[in-house]
Design an enzyme around this catalytic site. Sequence first.
Site, PDB file in Angstrom:
ATOM      1  N   GLU A  14      35.377  47.372  47.004  1.00 21.19           N
ATOM      2  CA  GLU A  14      36.582  47.336  47.914  1.00 21.19           C
ATOM      3  C   GLU A  14      37.647  48.145  47.069  1.00 21.19           C
ATOM      4  OE1 GLU A  14      39.965  43.743  47.364  1.00 21.19           O
ATOM      5  OE2 GLU A  14      41.390  44.416  48.237  1.00 21.19           O
TER       6      GLU A  14
ATOM      7  N   ASP B  43      42.823  43.105  39.824  1.00 26.75           N
ATOM      8  CA  ASP B  43      42.329  42.758  40.348  1.00 26.75           C
ATOM      9  C   ASP B  43      41.561  43.680  41.275  1.00 26.75           C
ATOM     10  OD1 ASP B  43      41.724  41.981  43.040  1.00 26.75           O
ATOM     11  OD2 ASP B  43      43.874  42.420  43.873  1.00 26.75           O
TER      12      ASP B  43
ATOM     13  N   GLU C 261      49.035  35.422  47.141  1.00 23.59           N
ATOM     14  CA  GLU C 261      49.723  36.474  49.016  1.00 23.59           C
ATOM     15  C   GLU C 261      49.630  35.451  49.700  1.00 23.59           C
ATOM     16  OE1 GLU C 261      45.442  38.794  48.530  1.00 23.59           O
ATOM     17  OE2 GLU C 261      46.959  39.919  47.012  1.00 23.59           O
TER      18      GLU C 261
END
Length: 645
Positions: A368, A340, A261
């Site tokens: 998250e 993820d 990323e």
Amino acid sequence: MDYSLLWLDWRPKKRLPAYTRCVCGLPATRQGKAALRELISGLQAMGAAPEIRRSPSTGIPAVTLMERPGSDEQVSLRRSGDGIEIAGTGRGLIYGVFHFLRRLSMGEEFPEWTSAPAYAIRMLDHWDNADGSIERGYAGQSFFFRNGKPVCTERTRDYARLMASCGLNGCCINNVNVRGNARKLLTGSYQRELRRIALCFAEYGVSLWLSVSFSAPLELGGLDTADPLDEGVRQWWKETCLRLFTSIPNLAGFLVKADSEGRPGPHSYGRSQAEGANMLADAVRPYGGKILWRCFVYNCTQDWRDTKTDRARAQCDHFAPLDGQFRENVYLQLKNGPVDFQVREPVSPLLGHLERTASLMEFQIAQEYTGQQRHVCYLIPMFREILDFRFHSRPEKDRVSERISAVCAVSNTGDDGNWTGHDLAAANWFGFGLISWNPAADPAEIAREWSILTFGDDPAVTETVTDILLRSREVYEKYTSPLGIGWMCVPGTHYGPSPEGYEFDRWGTYLRANHREIGVERGPEGTGFTEQYSPPLAAMYRDIAACPEELLLFFHRLPYDYRMKDGRTLLQRIYDDHFAGYEEAAAMADAWDKLEGRLDGEVFRRVQERFRMQVRSAAEWRDVVNTWLYRLTMQPDEKGRRIYP
Ligand code: GCW
């Protein structure tokens, strides 16, 4: 104290065993002494007023601490005469004392226990930034950083106690995305603060870890490269480690997010992940240091026209060929799923390929993608499922829990009064600790124990809280993204529904739904991801009929009229789940409401407020996902329920 002690808020007991009237022991180490202090204060909080002696004397029942030399973490609790003896090294005694106090709180008279942790590294990774913000933090600001600097406060100590009390022994205090002042953790600038934190942790057997940036030699050292094979770069890291490890006791090593990323890494210099990790491993080795090297390497700018690239494949594609090339003090840190931290993913196949490389499984208790600590989502049953998963590639040591050498979880804490924003989210912290000590621990038992330690032993409270926790993940899964497909959340924030959000986002993680079909085909005719598993698993996942239904849309692209095992169409199943998920969320909220008056009013209201948010959000998820599918397919709900908001 203006914030919660969580599960360490020992309550007075009506009846205590006679041996609690005396405590014996003369521990020599810092940890042993901390254990003795905890034992005495814990017993006092429960209502005992123990006499304190240096050594046991016959005839007087007592809790005796026997400290052994060494640094292992084994511990035993056994009956000794009419008393209890807790024996271990200093670190062992810490775990032993907390275990003992927990059992006593639960009403056990002579808790016998001989145990050693399954993994030597059991840690939390904090994504705390130097400016005090927390990436994916849902419980306030950082308590490790303020105004650009690390700080050691009263809370650091309370944190270390909480960690040790559930069996955790490591903490990486800063975000894997190392930005701003966090870079300077490697320079001499904050040595004093880091030393204080490390010492505070050490008392409770918690090691300090730091996230570092692979390009630190460029950012800090004034070098013009961070090439891991460059002599100057190697030298820079060696000197940096010499200074750091000799001034900060209890520093265990570095955590590195490289080539991921947008973070710098060895790929920029044409070097492999192994060459990058090994260079750092050599620099920390003289101090017994370790490198935790993340495997979250994937193409995050995939073009929508590219149907061959598959994010799920990336971990294996990058790391499986490197098995055996890493130094002994490198641990590959892989997320539990191949993508993820979605609410449901298969287990990452990479682990099945690592025969000669140490690995660390990364879980995420920061919620998250699982409701951001506004929704309740107890994750321990999912972690247990993952730890129990078998790769079917060897006759022995085939389970995840047997293949990994360490565990970590992205932390869910912040400086909120209750540490985790949602009071019920603390169960994930406690539970992660217990399951990382013993991967065979029972998530239901953990939930029950956590509830009693946190809210007291009113059976109505225990039953309701345990029941809510145990149902919570499935409920969340039902009203959000169906059957393992994931990614229907709002890009960026990852909260709330946006089924096509990622479809048109530059991060490119696609669902590829149209009016006929939905999902990415990951069998051999598709991206071939299924073939990264051992033959029996690959055969199961590639065969639509054999693929576990809860993962159907992770592995396959299917038409909406595909018949599920119970005869419903795929579309109807998705509609049904969304209606049911909302109803079940509302039922959990109602169950909580009935606890009014049975627990602390402030906690009751705080959780009630969160449930209201959850139910509102569940309705939004239900309506947005169902409406979206209805508009794509124009197929009505068979039961005629209202679909558009
Ligand atoms: O899921 C993504 C998160 C990022 C995170 C990244 C990672 C720390 O959205 O916030 O960055 O994973 O795990 O590195």
